[in-house]
Write a protein that holds these residues in place. Structure first.
Motif, short mmCIF file in Angstrom:
data_model
loop_
_atom_site.label_atom_id
_atom_site.label_comp_id
_atom_site.label_asym_id
_atom_site.label_seq_id
_atom_site.Cartn_x
_atom_site.Cartn_y
_atom_site.Cartn_z
N GLN A 1 0.84 -1.20 0.00
CA GLN A 1 0.00 0.00 0.00
C GLN A 1 0.88 1.26 0.00
N ARG B 1 -7.57 -4.81 -6.60
CA ARG B 1 -6.88 -4.60 -5.32
C ARG B 1 -7.80 -4.96 -4.16
N TYR B 2 -7.17 -5.24 -3.01
CA TYR B 2 -7.93 -5.74 -1.88
C TYR B 2 -8.75 -4.66 -1.18
N SER B 3 -8.13 -3.57 -0.84
CA SER B 3 -8.80 -2.58 0.01
C SER B 3 -9.35 -1.44 -0.83
N ARG B 4 -10.64 -1.40 -0.93
CA ARG B 4 -11.24 -0.43 -1.83
C ARG B 4 -11.74 0.83 -1.11
N ASP B 5 -11.78 0.78 0.22
CA ASP B 5 -12.38 1.90 0.94
C ASP B 5 -11.36 2.89 1.49
N VAL B 6 -10.11 2.69 1.13
CA VAL B 6 -9.06 3.56 1.66
C VAL B 6 -8.51 4.45 0.55
N GLU B 7 -7.74 5.43 0.96
CA GLU B 7 -7.04 6.27 -0.01
C GLU B 7 -6.16 5.36 -0.87
N GLN B 8 -6.15 5.61 -2.17
CA GLN B 8 -5.49 4.65 -3.06
C GLN B 8 -4.08 5.05 -3.47
N THR B 9 -3.29 4.04 -3.74
CA THR B 9 -1.95 4.22 -4.30
C THR B 9 -2.01 4.97 -5.62
N THR C 1 -10.10 -3.19 7.97
CA THR C 1 -9.14 -2.16 7.58
C THR C 1 -9.21 -1.01 8.57
N VAL D 1 -12.06 1.66 9.03
CA VAL D 1 -12.53 1.95 7.68
C VAL D 1 -13.63 0.96 7.29
N THR E 1 2.35 -0.91 7.82
CA THR E 1 0.97 -1.08 7.32
C THR E 1 0.70 -0.31 6.04
N GLY E 2 1.74 0.22 5.40
CA GLY E 2 1.51 1.03 4.20
C GLY E 2 1.02 2.42 4.58
N PHE E 3 0.85 3.26 3.58
CA PHE E 3 0.55 4.67 3.88
C PHE E 3 -0.89 4.87 4.34
N ASN E 4 -1.76 3.90 4.05
CA ASN E 4 -3.17 4.05 4.38
C ASN E 4 -3.63 3.04 5.44
N ALA F 1 -3.66 -0.11 5.27
CA ALA F 1 -4.30 -1.31 4.70
C ALA F 1 -3.31 -2.31 4.12
N GLY F 2 -2.03 -2.13 4.40
CA GLY F 2 -1.00 -2.97 3.79
C GLY F 2 -0.91 -4.37 4.37
N HIS G 1 -3.57 -12.06 -0.01
CA HIS G 1 -4.18 -11.64 -1.27
C HIS G 1 -3.12 -11.29 -2.30
N CYS H 1 -12.01 -11.60 -1.96
CA CYS H 1 -11.60 -10.21 -2.19
C CYS H 1 -11.98 -9.72 -3.58
#
Lengths: 314, 314
Positions: free
Chosen positions: A255, A284-292, B73, B82, B151-154, B156-157, B162, B174
């Motif tokens: 992430q 991608r797995y996490s869709r509800d967070v700020e994205q890369t 998340t 989240v 955990t990455g920047f958000n 969710a890492g 996955h 997922c």
């Protein structure tokens, strides 16, 4: 203060004098002479680096540190090149050998990691995590975490290209089967194009290389696609999915704030970038967070040299 | 000083009073009541944590911080959950709600990440990188880099489960296809056993569950193998290869000093550990460097609570 950087390749030693803002102020170059003993190569690396300073009128007092980017597995803690395929280094004590010529801190890093670091530094943006993926003969990469190059405990980490796409699939140079690299490298798009030419000798795609598979290059399928060719389009789309599947994995793992895609083929720009972004968004797995933010690398060939310069700082 | 920790589950809220050495000195528990509004749940989480201190005679003055491990998340920076599937949280401001009851720093983390951190803390060994993989209903994990939870920047890492094993393979929860989780979770070994029982109704394996696939559990194939059954052995070996392929990927990416395998199935111990180590040794990328130590997790169910306690510190 200035930094000296060396990009060590199988053919050439390229050195640069780099300022604090990542500008390359002066360059020097000499042949690697990879067949020689490591002592001679280490001497030439040292002299080449010193030359980049001297011919710019910069004295060693003004140099903060020296950074070496090298192919292979590097152990910066111990100052050795554990293994470098095309220079025949094996557990080579490069740092101690170079220190006979340069009395400055010397840092060492893998060339893909240096490119990642150079790209990160030049983006001039503080990030919790940054991932760099380079598509070339292989798929390489580097990861910056909290401003520092991450390489695992033994310096051999972030072999991103050697993660699985198809377990038990195509044999990889690393000995494992089905690695991402085998499907997403430039070499892979060339292989796919060659196979298509062989299977479709009368096609427009085949006409682009006069039916001679030896003339197939990384751009052949892209050129066919540009001209509306179905076969070329199919190859490019398949290759993009292979690339994007692996990038999805990297997003799910790291992430990162930004993921940059480098390597010569990345010059295709939006043509590859837009479908990659779409695929990652859908998978991608996490869709509800700020994205890369996924983008094409901006600093090309110089990123490796700039990154090597900043190895000590990051 | 002490730490309060909460392991938030779909069924129960479990709280613990933890000392600086990671010992759980006292516990409290109450039902989650997941169908209720988040305000009520946040109140119960807070009161449950406070209870763990009070019934041990520890005052809030002696508490350094409170840590919450939650499924889903988590955005610790913003203090929100989240998304948590089994508690129906969505962008839930858990921290600010809890701070109505507890005037202490509150840290939040994903439950798999907390388990990783707990395991790391209890190993009491400074490491550049530590990876924790947990095999359960899914495949989860956590990564500690330089002593800090990554955990990455958000936030969710490290969704390690996955990542791809077979691109385009079995559908994953997922949305992607062919994720490691679909082949290496405990659920996967159960599915494989069920299929084998269906296809071989007269087999010894089938006799272990009276030919009723509903009676197949995570241990059925292992029990068959233990008794020399070929079919059971085949299933276990295949599953181990799936697990080991993904672990090889994690080694190639992170090159951690230690990689621990947790989850109920890890109690099989050497029976799964030894073949995993062998597979990784044969398939990992860098063979000339110091190698990752792969081991079974040591702190089981309590790791999540201990990790939550130390979220603030790491």
């Amino acid at each position: 203060m200035y930094y000296l950087a060396v990009d060590l390749g199988g053919t050439n030693i390229k050195a640069g004098l780099v300022d604090e803002n990542g500008n390359i102020l002066n360059r020097a170059q000499r042949p690697t002479g990879a067949e020689r003993g490591y002592e001679e190569i280490a001497k030439d690396i040292s002299l080449c680096a010193l030359e980049a300073a001297e011919t710019a009128g910069v004295s060693l007092d003004e140099i903060e540190s020296v950074g070496i980017g090298s192919p292979g597995t590097i152990d910066n803690k111990k100052g050795i090149i554990v293994y470098a395929n095309n220079i025949n280094f094996r557990n080579t004590p490069l740092r101690s050998e170079m220190q006979k010529y340069i009395n400055k801190p010397i840092y060492m890093g893998n060339d893909a990691n240096c490119a990642a670091l150079g790209e990160y530094v030049m983006l001039k943006q503080d990030m919790d995590c940054f991932v760099f993926v380079t598509l070339g003969t292989g798929v390489g990469g580097g990861v910056i975490i909290n401003g520092k190059l991450f390489t695992g405990f033994n310096g051999a980490g972030t072999e991103l290209g050697h993660t699985t796409l198809f377990m038990g699939g195509k044999e990889c140079t690393c000995g494992k089967k089905g690695c991402w690299e085998r499907y997403a490298a430039t070499t892979a798009v060339i292989d796919m194009t060659k196979e298509a030419v062989k299977a479709n000798p009368g096609s427009y795609l085949a006409s682009l290389c006069d039916g001679d598979i030896e003339k197939v290059g990384g751009k052949t399928a892209f050129t066919a696609m540009e001209n509306g060719d179905e076969l070329g389009t199919k190859i490019v789309n398949q290759w993009i999915e292979y690339v994007a599947e692996g990038i999805t994995n990297m997003v799910n793992i790291f992430q990162p704030e930004v993921l940059s895609i480098g390597g010569a083929i990345s010059r295709e720009g939006d043509r590859i970038l837009k479908p990659i972004i779409k695929y990652v968004e859908e998978n991608r797995y996490s869709r509800d967070v700020e994205q890369t933010k996924i983008q094409i690398a901006k600093y090309g060939n110089d990123a490796g040299l700039i990154g090597a310069a900043f190895l000590g700082k990051h």
